[in-house]
Design a protein around this motif. Structure first.
Motif, PDB file in Angstrom:
ATOM      1  N   GLU B 117      11.479  -0.026  65.066  1.00  0.00           N
ATOM      2  CA  GLU B 117      11.879  -1.190  65.370  1.00  0.00           C
ATOM      3  C   GLU B 117      12.108  -1.289  66.983  1.00  0.00           C
ATOM      4  OE1 GLU B 117      15.395  -1.616  62.960  1.00  0.00           O
ATOM      5  OE2 GLU B 117      14.200  -1.244  61.228  1.00  0.00           O
ATOM      6  N   ASP B 118      11.846  -0.299  67.388  1.00  0.00           N
ATOM      7  CA  ASP B 118      11.839  -0.398  69.259  1.00  0.00           C
ATOM      8  C   ASP B 118      13.227  -0.856  69.610  1.00  0.00           C
ATOM      9  OD1 ASP B 118      11.127   0.004  71.767  1.00  0.00           O
ATOM     10  OD2 ASP B 118      10.369  -1.929  71.838  1.00  0.00           O
ATOM     11  N   ARG B 119      14.379  -0.277  69.000  1.00  0.00           N
ATOM     12  CA  ARG B 119      15.826  -0.528  69.190  1.00  0.00           C
ATOM     13  C   ARG B 119      16.354   0.822  69.958  1.00  0.00           C
ATOM     14  NH1 ARG B 119      18.257  -2.849  63.852  1.00  0.00           N
ATOM     15  NH2 ARG B 119      19.833  -2.916  65.163  1.00  0.00           N
ATOM     16  N   ASP B 120      17.307   0.483  70.840  1.00  0.00           N
ATOM     17  CA  ASP B 120      18.261   1.156  71.242  1.00  0.00           C
ATOM     18  C   ASP B 120      19.167   1.889  69.976  1.00  0.00           C
ATOM     19  OD1 ASP B 120      17.185   1.617  73.833  1.00  0.00           O
ATOM     20  OD2 ASP B 120      18.526  -0.182  74.545  1.00  0.00           O
ATOM     21  N   ILE B 121      19.375   3.055  70.208  1.00  0.00           N
ATOM     22  CA  ILE B 121      20.260   3.746  69.323  1.00  0.00           C
ATOM     23  C   ILE B 121      21.585   4.313  69.859  1.00  0.00           C
ATOM     24  CG2 ILE B 121      18.260   4.213  67.686  1.00  0.00           C
ATOM     25  CD1 ILE B 121      18.020   6.958  68.832  1.00  0.00           C
ATOM     26  N   ASP B 122      21.720   4.474  70.971  1.00  0.00           N
ATOM     27  CA  ASP B 122      22.921   5.230  71.553  1.00  0.00           C
ATOM     28  C   ASP B 122      24.118   4.089  72.126  1.00  0.00           C
ATOM     29  OD1 ASP B 122      24.297   7.316  72.510  1.00  0.00           O
ATOM     30  OD2 ASP B 122      23.665   7.568  74.496  1.00  0.00           O
ATOM     31  N   ASN B 123      24.356   3.601  70.934  1.00  0.00           N
ATOM     32  CA  ASN B 123      25.475   2.831  70.942  1.00  0.00           C
ATOM     33  C   ASN B 123      26.308   2.361  69.865  1.00  0.00           C
ATOM     34  OD1 ASN B 123      24.362   0.264  69.571  1.00  0.00           O
ATOM     35  ND2 ASN B 123      22.797   0.403  71.179  1.00  0.00           N
ATOM     36  N   VAL B 124      27.593   1.824  69.847  1.00  0.00           N
ATOM     37  CA  VAL B 124      28.360   1.735  68.540  1.00  0.00           C
ATOM     38  C   VAL B 124      27.807   0.884  67.680  1.00  0.00           C
ATOM     39  CG1 VAL B 124      30.631   1.100  67.673  1.00  0.00           C
ATOM     40  CG2 VAL B 124      30.363   2.584  69.769  1.00  0.00           C
ATOM     41  N   GLU B 125      27.220  -0.384  67.962  1.00  0.00           N
ATOM     42  CA  GLU B 125      26.735  -1.372  67.139  1.00  0.00           C
ATOM     43  C   GLU B 125      25.564  -0.659  66.290  1.00  0.00           C
ATOM     44  OE1 GLU B 125      27.103  -1.799  70.557  1.00  0.00           O
ATOM     45  OE2 GLU B 125      28.781  -2.691  70.193  1.00  0.00           O
ATOM     46  N   ALA B 126      24.528  -0.065  66.961  1.00  0.00           N
ATOM     47  CA  ALA B 126      23.386   0.589  66.137  1.00  0.00           C
ATOM     48  C   ALA B 126      23.767   1.517  65.179  1.00  0.00           C
ATOM     49  CB  ALA B 126      22.359   1.279  67.127  1.00  0.00           C
ATOM     50  N   VAL B 127      24.608   2.408  65.530  1.00  0.00           N
ATOM     51  CA  VAL B 127      25.365   3.614  64.511  1.00  0.00           C
ATOM     52  C   VAL B 127      26.154   2.790  63.367  1.00  0.00           C
ATOM     53  CG1 VAL B 127      26.690   5.655  64.705  1.00  0.00           C
ATOM     54  CG2 VAL B 127      25.310   5.260  66.509  1.00  0.00           C
ATOM     55  N   THR B 128      26.956   2.056  64.039  1.00  0.00           N
ATOM     56  CA  THR B 128      27.585   1.204  62.852  1.00  0.00           C
ATOM     57  C   THR B 128      26.743   0.428  61.869  1.00  0.00           C
ATOM     58  OG1 THR B 128      29.481   0.681  64.457  1.00  0.00           O
ATOM     59  CG2 THR B 128      29.344  -0.654  62.556  1.00  0.00           C
ATOM     60  N   GLU B 129      25.645   0.130  62.168  1.00  0.00           N
ATOM     61  CA  GLU B 129      24.831  -0.750  61.378  1.00  0.00           C
ATOM     62  C   GLU B 129      24.191   0.422  60.251  1.00  0.00           C
ATOM     63  OE1 GLU B 129      21.783  -3.064  62.973  1.00  0.00           O
ATOM     64  OE2 GLU B 129      20.368  -2.314  61.365  1.00  0.00           O
TER      65      GLU B 129
END
Lengths: 192, 192
Positions: B117-129
């Motif tokens: 999905e070419d998305r950043d992963i090093d943030n709270v939102e991504a990990v929360t998801e």
């Protein structure tokens, strides 16, 4: 048609060189032999040796990997006491032989000296032995290999490798599709 | 038992992470999950990024190789616009989850964000998801992941990787036998 770019000093080229004939025959594919020099390519990255020497951790792993791979493929193996071995003279002879019926047998002989017998290959005696075993006129071929024209041709071939984006050996091309490493030999052939 | 050392920023780790569960199940082998950080290991070699960035020729090849491999394995693939992606927070969560039943699903979710999905992963939102998708208590786990104790544990795990001779990812261990690269996953499992 598969282009096979290789160098006698490269241990993973050894694996491919010992395997490619049988695999290509099974796929009914012609091999285009492309000997080239790795050292100028490594130099262009600022390296004065193989990454397996410059990165000792990777180097240690590679020798273990080679032993396992050779066992899997049923190939003889002895870790070379000198690595990467210089291979200028046999590479020049290989360039002469690229379209000759003796090419595969000559290359295998040189590779076995390096990686199965732990012998130096960049000298007249070793190359003479390999050519004589094939009943070829060793002195004449070695003289031709050392001609200015042939030396230049090997430099040109190495420049061509660089221009194609080659950064290591073995490398295979199927048309414009590039495959790097002995691990990708089967993939390259399946593409055909 | 196979040890699987990996990092979310590593594209070849993506291939192994998406394949290892099915392969391990087929061989009736337990996976020991070992998330670790690549950056400190690269730094120890004097590199400030991935070799795929530092060597543009290799980098260009790697993206082509990834597209072909994903096609072969039936995996989704999008070349990340940012590479290598920082992955500190999800790596810390992965360390917490290493022995948990949700580990594989969480890791796959993060990897898909990065490489499909070419998305950043090093943030709270991504990990929360990723955690919420598994019906896990995201805030609590993220808080625990960011505790000093867990941060230190990830540093220790990375030091352990270095001490074992790991120089890249993915790396597999079967006992003391080391295998490097997604290409060697099958070999490692066959050894068991």
């Amino acid at each position: 048609m598969i282009e096979f770019w290789f160098e006698f000093g490269s241990n993973y080229s050894y694996l491919s060189l010992m395997r490619i004939e049988a695999l290509a025959a099974r796929h009914d594919v012609t091999i285009v032999w492309r000997p080239f020099l790795l050292a100028p390519i490594f130099k262009s990255f600022g390296w004065d040796s193989s990454p397996f020497v410059l990165q000792p951790q990777k180097g240690r792993y590679v020798w273990r990997d080679m032993a396992r791979r050779c066992e899997r493929y049923g190939l003889p193996w002895q870790q070379p006491t000198s690595f990467p071995r210089r291979a200028l003279l046999p590479m020049r002879v290989a360039l002469l032989g690229a379209d000759q019926p003796w090419m595969a047998a000559f290359c295998k002989h040189i590779m076995q000296m390096n990686f199965a017998e732990d012998r130096d290959i960049d000298n007249v005696e070793a190359v003479t032995e390999a050519l004589t075993a094939l009943e070829l006129p060793a002195s004449a071929l070695i003289a031709q290999a050392q001609s200015e024209e042939n030396k230049l041709a090997l430099r040109r071939q190495t420049e061509a490798a660089q221009a194609r984006g080659i950064f290591g050996a073995p490398t295979f091309f199927v048309g414009d599709e590039m495959f790097w490493g002995d691990d990708r030999l089967e993939d390259a052939l399946e593409m055909l």
